[in-house]
Design a protein around this motif. Structure first.
Motif, PDB file in Angstrom:
ATOM      1  N   PHE A  10       0.836  -1.204   0.000  1.00 35.38           N
ATOM      2  CA  PHE A  10       0.000   0.000   0.000  1.00 35.38           C
ATOM      3  C   PHE A  10       0.871   1.255   0.000  1.00 35.38           C
ATOM      4  CE2 PHE A  10      -1.471   3.277   3.016  1.00 35.38           C
ATOM      5  CZ  PHE A  10      -2.433   3.880   2.219  1.00 35.38           C
ATOM      6  N   LEU A  11       1.870   1.293   0.898  1.00 36.56           N
ATOM      7  CA  LEU A  11       2.752   2.458   0.974  1.00 36.56           C
ATOM      8  C   LEU A  11       3.523   2.657  -0.331  1.00 36.56           C
ATOM      9  CD1 LEU A  11       4.240   2.027   4.572  1.00 36.56           C
ATOM     10  CD2 LEU A  11       2.599   3.757   3.821  1.00 36.56           C
ATOM     11  N   ILE A  12       4.034   1.551  -0.887  1.00 33.33           N
ATOM     12  CA  ILE A  12       4.871   1.648  -2.082  1.00 33.33           C
ATOM     13  C   ILE A  12       4.063   2.128  -3.286  1.00 33.33           C
ATOM     14  CG2 ILE A  12       6.225   0.318  -3.756  1.00 33.33           C
ATOM     15  CD1 ILE A  12       7.072  -1.455  -1.338  1.00 33.33           C
ATOM     16  N   PHE A  13       2.925   1.512  -3.536  1.00 30.14           N
ATOM     17  CA  PHE A  13       2.215   1.829  -4.768  1.00 30.14           C
ATOM     18  C   PHE A  13       1.396   3.111  -4.655  1.00 30.14           C
ATOM     19  CE2 PHE A  13       3.309  -2.597  -5.456  1.00 30.14           C
ATOM     20  CZ  PHE A  13       3.785  -2.530  -6.754  1.00 30.14           C
ATOM     21  N   THR A  14       0.899   3.419  -3.461  1.00 33.71           N
ATOM     22  CA  THR A  14       0.262   4.715  -3.282  1.00 33.71           C
ATOM     23  C   THR A  14       1.312   5.819  -3.385  1.00 33.71           C
ATOM     24  OG1 THR A  14      -1.407   3.746  -1.825  1.00 33.71           O
ATOM     25  CG2 THR A  14      -1.143   6.136  -1.755  1.00 33.71           C
ATOM     26  N   GLY A  15       2.464   5.602  -2.714  1.00 34.66           N
ATOM     27  CA  GLY A  15       3.559   6.569  -2.820  1.00 34.66           C
ATOM     28  C   GLY A  15       4.069   6.704  -4.236  1.00 34.66           C
ATOM     29  N   ALA A  16       4.152   5.568  -4.962  1.00 33.37           N
ATOM     30  CA  ALA A  16       4.627   5.606  -6.348  1.00 33.37           C
ATOM     31  C   ALA A  16       3.685   6.424  -7.223  1.00 33.37           C
ATOM     32  CB  ALA A  16       4.764   4.188  -6.895  1.00 33.37           C
ATOM     33  N   ALA A  17       2.374   6.289  -6.971  1.00 35.91           N
ATOM     34  CA  ALA A  17       1.401   7.065  -7.746  1.00 35.91           C
ATOM     35  C   ALA A  17       1.571   8.561  -7.482  1.00 35.91           C
ATOM     36  CB  ALA A  17      -0.021   6.628  -7.391  1.00 35.91           C
ATOM     37  N   ILE A  18       1.791   8.921  -6.208  1.00 37.93           N
ATOM     38  CA  ILE A  18       1.974  10.331  -5.857  1.00 37.93           C
ATOM     39  C   ILE A  18       3.270  10.875  -6.458  1.00 37.93           C
ATOM     40  CG2 ILE A  18       2.365  11.932  -3.940  1.00 37.93           C
ATOM     41  CD1 ILE A  18       0.571  10.069  -2.244  1.00 37.93           C
ATOM     42  N   LEU A  24       5.721  13.500 -13.460  1.00 35.16           N
ATOM     43  CA  LEU A  24       5.140  13.871 -14.750  1.00 35.16           C
ATOM     44  C   LEU A  24       4.829  15.363 -14.809  1.00 35.16           C
ATOM     45  CD1 LEU A  24       2.744  10.828 -15.331  1.00 35.16           C
ATOM     46  CD2 LEU A  24       4.901  11.316 -16.501  1.00 35.16           C
ATOM     47  N   ALA A  25       4.352  15.912 -13.696  1.00 40.95           N
ATOM     48  CA  ALA A  25       4.033  17.338 -13.663  1.00 40.95           C
ATOM     49  C   ALA A  25       5.268  18.206 -13.830  1.00 40.95           C
ATOM     50  CB  ALA A  25       3.323  17.691 -12.353  1.00 40.95           C
ATOM     51  N   THR A  26       6.416  17.702 -13.363  1.00 36.46           N
ATOM     52  CA  THR A  26       7.674  18.457 -13.479  1.00 36.46           C
ATOM     53  C   THR A  26       8.553  17.935 -14.610  1.00 36.46           C
ATOM     54  OG1 THR A  26       8.640  17.025 -11.758  1.00 36.46           O
ATOM     55  CG2 THR A  26       7.699  19.121 -11.056  1.00 36.46           C
ATOM     56  N   ARG A  27       7.970  17.062 -15.452  1.00 35.88           N
ATOM     57  CA  ARG A  27       8.638  16.557 -16.659  1.00 35.88           C
ATOM     58  C   ARG A  27       9.901  15.770 -16.325  1.00 35.88           C
ATOM     59  NH1 ARG A  27       6.184  19.302 -20.836  1.00 35.88           N
ATOM     60  NH2 ARG A  27       7.813  18.872 -22.346  1.00 35.88           N
ATOM     61  N   GLN A  28       9.778  14.834 -15.347  1.00 38.26           N
ATOM     62  CA  GLN A  28      10.892  13.970 -14.956  1.00 38.26           C
ATOM     63  C   GLN A  28      10.585  12.526 -15.357  1.00 38.26           C
ATOM     64  OE1 GLN A  28      13.388  15.802 -13.626  1.00 38.26           O
ATOM     65  NE2 GLN A  28      11.949  17.504 -13.800  1.00 38.26           N
ATOM     66  N   PRO A  29      11.617  11.714 -15.609  1.00 41.08           N
ATOM     67  CA  PRO A  29      11.393  10.289 -15.899  1.00 41.08           C
ATOM     68  C   PRO A  29      10.788   9.573 -14.687  1.00 41.08           C
ATOM     69  CG  PRO A  29      13.610  10.973 -16.532  1.00 41.08           C
ATOM     70  CD  PRO A  29      13.024  12.097 -15.744  1.00 41.08           C
ATOM     71  N   LEU A  30       9.883   8.629 -14.933  1.00 33.82           N
ATOM     72  CA  LEU A  30       9.206   7.928 -13.842  1.00 33.82           C
ATOM     73  C   LEU A  30      10.162   7.092 -12.992  1.00 33.82           C
ATOM     74  CD1 LEU A  30       5.888   6.771 -15.554  1.00 33.82           C
ATOM     75  CD2 LEU A  30       6.230   8.626 -13.920  1.00 33.82           C
ATOM     76  N   ILE A  31      11.224   6.579 -13.599  1.00 32.93           N
ATOM     77  CA  ILE A  31      12.177   5.756 -12.846  1.00 32.93           C
ATOM     78  C   ILE A  31      12.756   6.553 -11.680  1.00 32.93           C
ATOM     79  CG2 ILE A  31      14.434   4.623 -12.987  1.00 32.93           C
ATOM     80  CD1 ILE A  31      13.669   3.895 -15.898  1.00 32.93           C
ATOM     81  N   ILE A  32      12.969   7.856 -11.899  1.00 34.00           N
ATOM     82  CA  ILE A  32      13.485   8.724 -10.844  1.00 34.00           C
ATOM     83  C   ILE A  32      12.533   8.729  -9.656  1.00 34.00           C
ATOM     84  CG2 ILE A  32      14.338  11.043 -10.339  1.00 34.00           C
ATOM     85  CD1 ILE A  32      15.771   9.625 -12.668  1.00 34.00           C
ATOM     86  N   ALA A  33      11.235   8.752  -9.937  1.00 30.06           N
ATOM     87  CA  ALA A  33      10.229   8.809  -8.869  1.00 30.06           C
ATOM     88  C   ALA A  33      10.292   7.564  -7.996  1.00 30.06           C
ATOM     89  CB  ALA A  33       8.840   8.961  -9.482  1.00 30.06           C
ATOM     90  N   TYR A  34      10.462   6.392  -8.618  1.00 25.91           N
ATOM     91  CA  TYR A  34      10.466   5.147  -7.849  1.00 25.91           C
ATOM     92  C   TYR A  34      11.695   5.063  -6.933  1.00 25.91           C
ATOM     93  CZ  TYR A  34       7.185   4.075 -11.637  1.00 25.91           C
ATOM     94  OH  TYR A  34       6.165   4.124 -12.539  1.00 25.91           O
ATOM     95  N   ILE A  35      12.858   5.463  -7.455  1.00 21.40           N
ATOM     96  CA  ILE A  35      14.080   5.437  -6.643  1.00 21.40           C
ATOM     97  C   ILE A  35      13.977   6.458  -5.504  1.00 21.40           C
ATOM     98  CG2 ILE A  35      16.571   5.849  -6.653  1.00 21.40           C
ATOM     99  CD1 ILE A  35      16.658   4.788  -9.510  1.00 21.40           C
ATOM    100  N   ALA A  36      13.458   7.649  -5.806  1.00 21.34           N
ATOM    101  CA  ALA A  36      13.305   8.680  -4.780  1.00 21.34           C
ATOM    102  C   ALA A  36      12.335   8.235  -3.686  1.00 21.34           C
ATOM    103  CB  ALA A  36      12.814   9.977  -5.424  1.00 21.34           C
TER     104      ALA A  36
END
Length: 389
Positions: A10-18, A24-36
């Motif tokens: 729940f934490l991982i996938f809800t956090g990943a969606a956020i 996407l709003a700041t025009r960054q690659p999604l892979i960056i979001a998952y690592i962050a």
């Protein structure tokens, strides 16, 4: 406090969606979001998810599915021709990167063994970044896709040999040569056995029950994971076994149906993999290794594209395609992380050297993703002009 695997998901996938929304709003690659996200809520961040070893093992299934799906779209004859062409590039480039990283690490005062293992970890490029950021039509039907796959597979074989040496050095080194020989023998044995099973078992079953889509889905999962385990038993990697599973069934007309239906499952596990990469990195160690990590990362990001461009151009490839391949392969690998984890667990390298590999790998994965997504066609490009699938 221990939390259930359900709450962790729940934490991982809800956090990943956020985080993905912000990316996407700041025009960054999604892979960056998952690592962050992993760095933020993992054990070295807010400690909301602590069992990163389990998550890393689950995420590793994503890599297995990635190689299986890749094999589904390749013909054995084309693969063999590509491997022969990529062998020289793989060997020469690996030697160059090994020497470069060894020299840099020694300059910063690390031991010879630390420098050698760090150098070995820097030889490889990321299969995930390389394949996931290449448009599907290019990957499966264009010459650049064939060259990339051939080179990455050869690097995977070299990485497996490095890991086997590390495992042997941690145990009984007297059997190391025998273990290597048996594993190399295991590759053709596994391939031959897979072809027989596909021809006399799987294809007849598919032909008889192809109307039952759920059955085909289960059969594909069982075949992929079964071959992965068989490869592991023979001293190879699960990735190699999964790729052989895919390529041996690629001649079946049902292969494209399997590929389409497994893609969401692959993406599910790859999110976990990148989350675990961020979660397992101890940010407190950065103070000790940030300078060599930055220097090594900059050299990897610049030397790899130049080296690959020079080598592929020497093989009469066009300059544009050589640069394209070079930048797409211009990072360290998920195998680099695995080498760091195995070597430090076996007591072969210092904790600082292991963290150096992890920091360099994460920096190059992030930077390389930006370079490719912002400049070359990818399925996840922010620009409509560069978005391809």
């Amino acid at each position: 406090m221990d939390v259930s695997i359900t709450f962790s998901f729940f934490l991982i996938f809800t956090g990943a969606a956020i985080f993905a929304s912000l990316a996407l709003a700041t025009r960054q690659p999604l892979i960056i979001a998952y690592i962050a996200l992993g760095a933020c809520i993992g054990p070295y961040g807010f400690s909301m998810v602590t069992d990163t070893q389990l998550l890393a093992e689950i995420g590793h299934i994503g890599i297995i599915f990635l190689l299986f799906l890749l094999g589904l779209d390749m013909q054995p004859q084309a693969l063999w021709a590509t491997l022969r062409k990529s062998t020289v590039v793989a060997l020469i480039s690996s030697l160059i990167f090994l020497v470069m990283a060894f020299s840099v690490v020694r300059l910063f005062g690390f031991s010879n063994l630390d420098a050698l293992i760090v150098g070995a970890a820097m030889m490889f490029s990321s299969t995930i970044i390389g394949i996931k950021l290449l448009p599907t039509t290019v990957l499966h039907h264009k010459h650049i896709g064939e060259l990339m796959v051939g080179l990455l597979l050869l690097q995977d074989l070299l990485a497996i040999m490095v890991l086997m040496v590390l495992f042997s050095a941690a145990g009984d080194s007297s059997d190391m040569g025998m273990d290597l020989a048996l594993s190399m023998l295991g590759l053709p044995v596994l391939g031959g056995a897979a072809l027989l099973v596909v021809r006399y078992v799987l294809l007849p079953l598919i032909a008889r029950f192809d109307r039952f889509h759920e059955y085909i889905f289960l059969l594909a999962l069982g075949w992929c994971l079964g071959m992965a385990e068989a490869a592991k038993a023979l001293g190879l990697s699960e990735e190699i076994g999964a790729f052989i599973a895919g390529i041996t069934i690629a001649t079946s007309p049902i292969s494209q149906y399997i590929a389409v239906n497994l893609k969401p499952l692959r993406d599910f596990f790859l999110i976990l993999f990148f989350f675990a990469v961020g979660a397992r990195f101890d940010l407190a160690m950065l103070e000790q290794i940030w300078l060599p990590a930055v220097v090594l990362a900059v050299l990897v990001l610049t030397l790899k594209p130049v080296t690959y461009r020079w080598l592929f151009k020497g093989m009469s490839e066009s300059s544009n395609m050589a640069w394209d391949l070079g930048f797409r392969l211009g990072q360290a690998s998920e195998f680099s992380l695995l080498i760091a984890y195995v070597a430090v667990a076996a007591g072969l390298i210092s904790t600082e050297a292991s963290m150096l590999v992890q920091a360099t790998t994460i920096i190059t994965l992030l930077a390389s993703s930006y370079i490719v997504v912002l400049n070359y066609p990818t399925p996840i490009a922010i620009s409509d002009r560069l978005r391809r699938d």
